[in-house]
Design an enzyme around this catalytic site. Structure first.
Site, PDB file in Angstrom:
ATOM      1  CB  ILE A  91      -0.936   0.024   1.222  1.00  0.00           C
ATOM      2  CG1 ILE A  91      -1.906  -1.165   1.173  1.00  0.00           C
ATOM      3  CG2 ILE A  91      -1.712   1.335   1.300  1.00  0.00           C
ATOM      4  CD1 ILE A  91      -2.817  -1.272   2.387  1.00  0.00           C
ATOM      5  CB  CYS A  92       1.135   4.231   0.140  1.00  0.00           C
ATOM      6  SG  CYS A  92       1.694   5.943  -0.003  1.00  0.00           S
TER       7      CYS A  92
END
Length: 331
Positions: A117-118
């Site tokens: 994530i990210c």
């Protein structure tokens, strides 16, 4: 996905990095933790683990968190999720993992589904899991990410990339999109939509990161294309021309196309095809309509056209998709 057999929850391990960002860190528990089957049983077990040993983990906020499990939890996971962190030193300037983080990642079993994530994508990249593969990260870090890992095919314009056993999302809330996508992939749209409703977020967002990147606009007042998109969604089963969409906004085709891409991140044609695929998926999962009728109601016109677009987007034929995701569908 072995843990889904006999109602055993699929085990998701979330790696708590030093300097973690609480918002991204909480996404997996919120999404996977709400997924239930028709009997109300949990479909996922979400555990949190530290890189070195259980204990206090610093965040980038004014509070810390306590983690009860160490890196050994990675060895029993079916899916490992690496959220974002602002901690410097996790990845060297040469793109290598810090020794303790490398040791933790080495505990992951072969075949485990890996998710970032990210900026968690930096960890997957430094671990060699993205070499030669497509990936994404927060748009603000995409250029640096590409320079540091030149052998990765970085796409800064999408919300997430599903490359089978390795998936990556763009920044922050795109982690919600990716986790909902995984629930949809694992258990179908009905379960994912239920989780989305409980989380009060859309089950599927249009476009990519392009719509969130701040850039100078050539005109002081940029007209929205939202009205045209809303009209298209109400008429997906009908033939829709680009001229029809542009007329809804009283724009020329050229101006409408440019503004649509600036807002949504993809061309009107790509967006329309994506919406039709989503409509087809929904009908295949929830109805007993024939393939020809699903194609007609989704706006593809013919079953052959739907099969081509559906397979290009989803990776399987409509018939195979229905067999997997519609309860009671013939094998």
């Amino acid at each position: 996905m072995p843990r889904n057999e006999r109602h055993t929850p699929h085990r998701v391990a979330v790696l708590a990095l030093d300097g973690l960002i609480p918002f991204e860190f909480g996404i997996p528990q919120r999404i996977f933790g709400r997924a239930r089957d028709a009997t109300g049983a949990r479909l996922y077990e979400v555990v949190t683990c530290a890189v070195r040993e259980p204990g206090r983990i610093r965040t980038d906020a004014d509070f810390d968190i306590l983690v009860d499990q160490g890196p050994e939890a990675l060895g029993s996971a079916d899916t490992v999720i690496v959220p974002a962190s602002y901690e410097k030193g996790l990845i060297s300037e040469e793109g290598r993992l810090r020794p303790d983080l490398a040791a933790a990642m080495a505990r992951v079993r072969p075949g485990t589904r890996m998710v970032s994530i990210c900026t968690g994508s930096y960890v997957l990249a430094a671990a060699g899991l993205l070499d030669g593969r497509p990936a994404t990260t927060h748009w603000a870090d995409a250029d640096h990410f590409q320079r540091l890992f030149p052998h990765i095919k970085v796409d800064p314009n999408v919300l997430f990339i599903d490359d089978g056993d390795v998936l990556s999302s763009a920044g922050v809330a795109a982690g919600i999109d990716l986790c909902l996508h995984l629930v949809r992939r694992d258990h179908g749209a009905a379960v994912a939509n239920d989780v989305a409703r409980r989380t009060v977020v859309p089950p599927h967002r249009d476009g990519g990161q392009a719509q969130y990147i701040e850039r100078p606009l050539p005109e002081p007042q940029l007209a929205s294309t939202a009205r045209a998109r809303a009209w298209a969604l109400e008429h997906l089963g009908d033939p829709i021309q680009l001229r029809d969409l542009a007329d809804r906004e009283s724009l020329s085709v050229r101006t409408f196309t440019r503004r649509f891409r600036e807002e949504v991140g993809v061309s009107p044609g790509q967006w329309l095809t994506g919406q039709r695929v989503e409509r087809a998926r929904h009908l295949l999962e929830t109805s007993g309509l024939s393939i020809d009728e699903v194609a007609r109601r989704s706006g593809f016109g013919t079953a052959q056209s739907m099969r081509q677009h559906f397979h290009a987007s989803v990776g399987v034929t409509p018939t195979s998709y229905r067999r997997t995701f519609r309860a009671g569908a013939p094998a």
